[in-house]
Scaffold this active site. Structure first.
Site, PDB file in Angstrom:
ATOM      1  N   THR A 198      18.919  -5.518  29.436  1.00  0.00           N
ATOM      2  CA  THR A 198      19.508  -4.189  29.695  1.00  0.00           C
ATOM      3  C   THR A 198      19.099  -3.676  31.076  1.00  0.00           C
ATOM      4  O   THR A 198      19.861  -2.972  31.721  1.00  0.00           O
ATOM      5  CB  THR A 198      19.106  -3.161  28.621  1.00  0.00           C
ATOM      6  OG1 THR A 198      17.694  -3.118  28.534  1.00  0.00           O
ATOM      7  CG2 THR A 198      19.705  -3.497  27.283  1.00  0.00           C
ATOM      8  N   HIS A 245      21.651  -5.109  33.280  1.00  0.00           N
ATOM      9  CA  HIS A 245      22.929  -4.395  33.123  1.00  0.00           C
ATOM     10  C   HIS A 245      22.897  -3.064  33.865  1.00  0.00           C
ATOM     11  O   HIS A 245      23.812  -2.722  34.604  1.00  0.00           O
ATOM     12  CB  HIS A 245      23.186  -4.077  31.637  1.00  0.00           C
ATOM     13  CG  HIS A 245      23.568  -5.256  30.798  1.00  0.00           C
ATOM     14  ND1 HIS A 245      24.403  -6.255  31.229  1.00  0.00           N
ATOM     15  CD2 HIS A 245      23.252  -5.566  29.515  1.00  0.00           C
ATOM     16  CE1 HIS A 245      24.573  -7.135  30.254  1.00  0.00           C
ATOM     17  NE2 HIS A 245      23.876  -6.752  29.204  1.00  0.00           N
TER      18      HIS A 245
HETATM   19 ZN   LIG Z   1      13.965  -4.836  26.424  1.00  0.00          ZN
END
Ligand SMILES: [Zn+2]
Ligand SMILES: [Zn+2]
Length: 335
Positions: A39, A42
Site C-alpha cells: 500500500t 500504491h
Molecule cells: Zn502493510
C-alpha cells in the site's frame, strides 16, 4: 529527527520534526527496522486509498523496535520491550465493534506518526511484544504476515483444499506459506515476474505459473482434475486478476480479495455464473485478530527468503523505486 513525509504523488521528503509528546495511552518505540508495504507503493504512486487524502502524511507503518517510553496509563508494556505494531486497531466501542464486526470498525485507533523515522509514537493497544525467537527483521513483517493469516481465516480453507494464489508479492508469498501450514494439499501461485516466481518456489509453492503464457484458468483446472481451485486468493488488485480469480474457482469455491484495487476500477462477473457455481467472494482488510498468531508463525516458519533487500532509511526513494519495479520481495529500511 528526520521523518519521511509524502507531500504528493512521488514526492517523498525527509522533514526535521521534534519527537511527539507522549499521550497517556501511548508508547514511544525506537525503530530497529521498518518495511515497505504494497500500500505504501500504491499511495506513493498516487492511488487514493480509503479516505486518507490529506498531505503531507507521515509515511511507513511496518516496523519492529524497542519501547523507550510509556504513557502513564500503559500497564501492558515496559521500557526495553522488543515490539512491533499494527497501524490501526478497532476502537472496541462503536456499533460495528460491539456487533462482532471489529475488522471493519470505521473509528480506528491509529499511529500519530510514521514508521520511516528513528522513533514512532503508537497507541499501546496497537503494540505487540516480540519473543526472542523473532528477530527485528522478521518482526517487521508482522503486519503484512498477519494480513495473510487473516486472509486464510476469511477463506475458511479446509484441510486438503487446492489453493491458487494470484500474485507473488510479499502478501501473496505469505498467503502461500500460511495456506501450506493451514492444510492446503496443493498451492499454485500465478506470477508474471520470474524473480517472484523463484521466491514462490522457495516458499514452498507446489506449482508456479507464468500467467502470460496461456490461459491461467485452464492451466489451474488442468492442475486440479478439471474442477478449479477450491480457494483462490487474489493478491494483486486489478480488475483482470480479480476476474481471473473468479474464472479459475471451482464450483462452491471461495475467492478472497486481498489486493487493493484502484478506487475507480471495476471488475465484471456474470450473475448467472455466480448462481450456478455458488461462489463466495470475500474481501479481507488488514490484520485484525491475527497478529498474535502471525508472531507465532514468524517464530517457527522460515519466511526469511521473502526479505530480499535492506536499504538505509535515507535511501527510501531508491528502495521504493525498486519495490515498484517488482524485482524485489520485501524491502526493509534501517534508520
Ligand atoms: Zn502493510
Ligand atoms: Zn469500532
Amino acid at each position: 529527527m528526520q521523518c519521511a513525509y509524502l507531500f504528493g504523488p512521488r514526492d517523498l521528503r525527509f522533514v526535521e520534526r521534534e519527537p511527539l509528546v507522549l499521550g497517556p495511552d501511548d508508547v514511544r518505540i525506537e525503530i530497529a527496522c521498518s518495511g515497505i508495504c504494497g500500500t505504501d507503493l500504491h499511495v506513493y504512486s498516487g492511488m487514493i486509498f480509503g479516505n486518507s487524502v490529506h498531505e503531507p502524511r507521515p509515511f511507513g507503518h511496518e516496523f519492529a523496535g524497542r519501547v523507550s517510553e510509556v504513557g502513564v496509563n500503559v500497564t501492558t508494556l515496559a521500557v526495553g520491550d522488543r515490539v512491533t505494531a499494527i497501524p490501526n486497531s478497532p476502537c472496541g466501542k462503536c456499533a460495528l465493534c460491539r456487533s462482532g464486526r471489529a475488522p471493519v470498525c470505521q473509528n480506528r485507533v491509529t499511529f500519530r506518526s510514521g514508521a520511516w523515522a528513528p522513533s514512532i509514537v503508537a497507541p499501546a493497544q496497537n503494540v505487540y511484544r516480540l519473543p526472542d525467537t523473532v528477530s527485528d527483521r522478521l518482526g517487521a513483517l508482522t503486519e503484512p504476515f498477519a494480513c495473510a493469516v487473516r486472509a486464510i481465516d476469511r477463506s475458511e480453507l479446509r484441510s486438503g483444499d487446492r489453493v491458487c494464489v494470484i500474485g507473488g508479492g510479499p502478501i501473496g508469498l505469505f498467503t502461500l506459506a500460511v495456506a501450506k501450514v493451514s492444510g492446503a494439499s496443493r498451492v499454485i501461485v500465478s506470477e508474471p515476474r520470474a524473480y517472484r516466481r523463484k521466491l514462490a518456489e522457495q516458499l514452498g509453492a507446489d506449482r508456479v505459473i507464468d500467467p502470460t503464457e496461456g490461459n491461467l484458468a485452464e492451466v489451474v483446472r488442468d492442475l486440479t482434475d478439471g474442477s478449479g481451485a477450491d480457494v483462490v486468493f487474489e493478491a494483486v488488485g486489478t480488475p483482470r486478476t480479480i476476474e481471473q480469480a473468479i474464472s479459475m474457482a471451482a464450483p462452491g469455491a471461495t475467492v478472497v480479495i486481498i489486493g487493493v484495487a484502484d478506487a475507480a476500477s471495476q471488475a465484471a462477473f456474470q450473475p448467472q455464473d455466480m448462481f450456478f457455481r455458488e461462489l463466495t467472494i470475500r474481501g479481507t482488510k488488514g490484520p485484525t485478530f491475527a497478529v498474535e498468531r502471525a508472531i507465532r508463525w514468524l517464530a517457527t516458519l522460515d519466511v526469511s527468503p521473502v526479505i530480499t533487500h535492506t536499504f538505509p532509511l535515507s535511501q527510501a526513494k531508491e528502495a521504493i523505486e525498486l519495490g515498484l519495479s517488482g524485482e524485489a520481495g520485501k524491502i526493509l529500511l534501517r534508520p
